[in-house]
Scaffold this active site. Sequence first.
Site, mmCIF file in Angstrom:
data_model
loop_
_atom_site.group_PDB
_atom_site.id
_atom_site.type_symbol
_atom_site.label_atom_id
_atom_site.label_comp_id
_atom_site.label_asym_id
_atom_site.label_seq_id
_atom_site.Cartn_x
_atom_site.Cartn_y
_atom_site.Cartn_z
ATOM 1 N N GLU A 141 -30.920 -9.936 14.134
ATOM 2 C CA GLU A 141 -32.239 -9.852 14.782
ATOM 3 C C GLU A 141 -32.226 -10.629 16.106
ATOM 4 O O GLU A 141 -32.733 -10.164 17.127
ATOM 5 C CB GLU A 141 -33.298 -10.387 13.798
ATOM 6 C CG GLU A 141 -34.695 -10.583 14.354
ATOM 7 C CD GLU A 141 -35.392 -9.285 14.744
ATOM 8 O OE1 GLU A 141 -34.864 -8.198 14.479
ATOM 9 O OE2 GLU A 141 -36.477 -9.386 15.370
ATOM 10 N N HIS A 182 -30.195 -8.888 18.825
ATOM 11 C CA HIS A 182 -30.991 -7.774 19.374
ATOM 12 C C HIS A 182 -32.015 -8.310 20.378
ATOM 13 O O HIS A 182 -32.192 -7.754 21.465
ATOM 14 C CB HIS A 182 -31.666 -7.005 18.226
ATOM 15 C CG HIS A 182 -32.581 -5.910 18.697
ATOM 16 N ND1 HIS A 182 -32.144 -4.869 19.498
ATOM 17 C CD2 HIS A 182 -33.900 -5.678 18.513
ATOM 18 C CE1 HIS A 182 -33.158 -4.065 19.767
ATOM 19 N NE2 HIS A 182 -34.253 -4.536 19.190
ATOM 20 N N HIS A 234 -41.999 1.449 18.882
ATOM 21 C CA HIS A 234 -40.908 0.660 19.461
ATOM 22 C C HIS A 234 -39.677 1.564 19.718
ATOM 23 O O HIS A 234 -39.028 1.471 20.758
ATOM 24 C CB HIS A 234 -40.562 -0.468 18.481
ATOM 25 C CG HIS A 234 -39.701 -1.550 19.054
ATOM 26 N ND1 HIS A 234 -39.905 -2.113 20.286
ATOM 27 C CD2 HIS A 234 -38.613 -2.189 18.548
ATOM 28 C CE1 HIS A 234 -38.991 -3.034 20.516
ATOM 29 N NE2 HIS A 234 -38.183 -3.094 19.474
ATOM 30 N N HIS A 245 -39.586 16.687 8.977
ATOM 31 C CA HIS A 245 -38.516 16.395 9.948
ATOM 32 C C HIS A 245 -37.396 17.437 9.834
ATOM 33 O O HIS A 245 -36.857 17.895 10.835
ATOM 34 C CB HIS A 245 -37.974 14.981 9.702
ATOM 35 C CG HIS A 245 -36.867 14.575 10.634
ATOM 36 N ND1 HIS A 245 -37.011 14.494 11.997
ATOM 37 C CD2 HIS A 245 -35.566 14.246 10.399
ATOM 38 C CE1 HIS A 245 -35.875 14.119 12.552
ATOM 39 N NE2 HIS A 245 -34.976 13.968 11.605
ATOM 40 N N HIS A 263 -26.802 9.110 14.324
ATOM 41 C CA HIS A 263 -27.894 10.092 14.400
ATOM 42 C C HIS A 263 -28.935 9.630 15.420
ATOM 43 O O HIS A 263 -29.484 10.434 16.169
ATOM 44 C CB HIS A 263 -28.516 10.225 13.004
ATOM 45 C CG HIS A 263 -29.463 11.387 12.841
ATOM 46 N ND1 HIS A 263 -29.094 12.688 13.043
ATOM 47 C CD2 HIS A 263 -30.784 11.429 12.484
ATOM 48 C CE1 HIS A 263 -30.138 13.481 12.813
ATOM 49 N NE2 HIS A 263 -31.188 12.736 12.481
HETATM 50 C C1 HEM Z 1 -32.343 18.704 15.472
HETATM 51 C C2 HEM Z 1 -32.181 17.578 15.834
HETATM 52 C C3 HEM Z 1 -32.573 16.255 15.220
HETATM 53 C C4 HEM Z 1 -33.049 15.205 15.940
HETATM 54 C C5 HEM Z 1 -33.284 15.168 17.438
HETATM 55 C C6 HEM Z 1 -33.291 14.127 15.013
HETATM 56 C C7 HEM Z 1 -33.765 12.877 15.378
HETATM 57 C C8 HEM Z 1 -33.950 11.817 14.535
HETATM 58 C C9 HEM Z 1 -34.378 10.491 14.936
HETATM 59 C C10 HEM Z 1 -34.692 10.057 16.351
HETATM 60 C C11 HEM Z 1 -34.435 9.726 13.824
HETATM 61 C C12 HEM Z 1 -34.849 8.252 13.751
HETATM 62 C C13 HEM Z 1 -33.611 7.420 13.769
HETATM 63 C C14 HEM Z 1 -33.869 5.952 13.664
HETATM 64 O O1 HEM Z 1 -35.000 5.509 13.496
HETATM 65 O O2 HEM Z 1 -32.899 5.194 13.776
HETATM 66 C C15 HEM Z 1 -34.053 10.568 12.704
HETATM 67 C C16 HEM Z 1 -34.000 10.146 11.399
HETATM 68 C C17 HEM Z 1 -33.562 10.930 10.356
HETATM 69 N N1 HEM Z 1 -33.137 12.245 10.404
HETATM 70 FE FE1 HEM Z 1 -33.048 13.401 12.045
HETATM 71 N N2 HEM Z 1 -32.960 14.551 13.733
HETATM 72 C C18 HEM Z 1 -32.516 15.845 13.806
HETATM 73 C C19 HEM Z 1 -32.076 16.630 12.738
HETATM 74 C C20 HEM Z 1 -32.012 16.227 11.433
HETATM 75 C C21 HEM Z 1 -31.570 17.039 10.319
HETATM 76 C C22 HEM Z 1 -31.122 18.481 10.408
HETATM 77 C C23 HEM Z 1 -31.639 16.261 9.199
HETATM 78 C C24 HEM Z 1 -31.317 16.569 7.769
HETATM 79 C C25 HEM Z 1 -31.087 17.747 7.249
HETATM 80 C C26 HEM Z 1 -32.113 14.952 9.604
HETATM 81 C C27 HEM Z 1 -32.293 13.871 8.765
HETATM 82 C C28 HEM Z 1 -32.767 12.640 9.141
HETATM 83 C C29 HEM Z 1 -32.962 11.534 8.233
HETATM 84 C C30 HEM Z 1 -32.662 11.530 6.736
HETATM 85 C C31 HEM Z 1 -33.466 10.457 9.003
HETATM 86 C C32 HEM Z 1 -33.839 9.043 8.529
HETATM 87 C C33 HEM Z 1 -32.695 8.122 8.807
HETATM 88 C C34 HEM Z 1 -33.087 6.652 8.745
HETATM 89 O O3 HEM Z 1 -33.864 6.234 7.900
HETATM 90 O O4 HEM Z 1 -32.573 5.922 9.588
HETATM 91 N N3 HEM Z 1 -32.338 14.970 10.968
HETATM 92 N N4 HEM Z 1 -33.763 11.844 13.163
#
Ligand code: HEM
Length: 326
Positions: free
Chosen positions: A72, A75, A134, A244, A304
């Site tokens: 923390e 960061h 944030h 999402h 991601h």
């Molecule tokens: C198409 C483009 C996609 C974009 C631009 C995107 C973007 C994001 C962003 C910005 C986050 C937040 C990350 C964070 O807080 O650190 C996120 C979280 C997440 N995404 Fe995506 N996503 C996409 C596709 C997908 C797909 C296809 C899946 C699953 C089939 C998915 C599953 C998840 C999950 C499970 C999280 C939560 C992860 C966590 O708790 O840190 N995403 N996504």
Amino acid sequence: MAVKRLIKFTLVFTLAVILMGAYTRLSDAGLGCPDWPGCYGHLAVPSASHELAKVEQHFPDMTIEPEKAWLEMIHRYIAGTLGLMVLAILILCLKQPQAPKKLPSFIAALIILQAALGMWTVTMKLMPIVVMAHLIGGFSLFALLLLLYLRLKPLRIPGGDSHARKLMPLALVCLGVLIIQIMLGGWTSSNYAALACTTLPICEGNWVDNLRFADAFSPFQGEHPSFEFGVLDYSTRMTIHVTHRIWAVVTAVMLIWLAMKLRYSHSHIMRNSGYLLLLLVIMQVGLGISNVVMNLPLGIAVSHNAGAALLLLTLVFINYALWRKA
Ligand code: HEM
């Protein structure tokens, strides 16, 4: 021009701060220091015996976890350094007659807001709306720094490229669709909904009957001593997660459509941006699916986050190039 080099370096540094933030959150270290700006009232994580005695006196219910506290604090320190870099960019732009003034001033104001959101993230105990704001603030800073860099470059790509010019509305819609997807992602992670659905392509059981949109997207969730690990019930988290995923399909289709169209552009920069966009979309969907299949490994979840930031940057570049006057 020194300012251009500084902005380029700041862009890379911003990505590092964004990733460090994601790493901190995903390591459950967001509350590693329960106060702000210090850590248990100290500039560094307290470790000497007299410091620990003081901590015990002032924070009787807390136990210091040094690893989390350091994450923390690192960061916070690198975010502080980023703030100084943004200030230097503002000063350099104000000094140079031909440099933009409003955009760097706006970026400087945004970084102050971002620091406040960092503070509220801690003092409001990871309230999802604050955590998501944030995240969006960090991504906006990244995108606006690129915009400032581009404004300082003599970039006039598709002036005579009539094919690319026709893609202006589509590129703008794609940017909007992507921003919604990033916000949905931020809402998924800040509500700890990543593992609410573990099957593919959609959710297990009769998920349709369990959808609860009003609760899932209500910005405030009442008073709680802490929002760490989420306060919503299963159906509500599942709704957030499913939304999402479904919007990811819309996002992927739209972005791939734009990338395919950019292949016919006369300018090689636009064609290459299209290929990059295609590659990033495929990687991002792959990483999202891996998040689900592999139970949210830290490295994949941080990647991601990086993928989303790079997609945003690519779409900002494409829009800028297309919309800039010839
Ligand atoms: C198409 C483009 C996609 C974009 C631009 C995107 C973007 C994001 C962003 C910005 C986050 C937040 C990350 C964070 O807080 O650190 C996120 C979280 C997440 N995404 Fe995506 N996503 C996409 C596709 C997908 C797909 C296809 C899946 C699953 C089939 C998915 C599953 C998840 C999950 C499970 C999280 C939560 C992860 C966590 O708790 O840190 N995403 N996504």
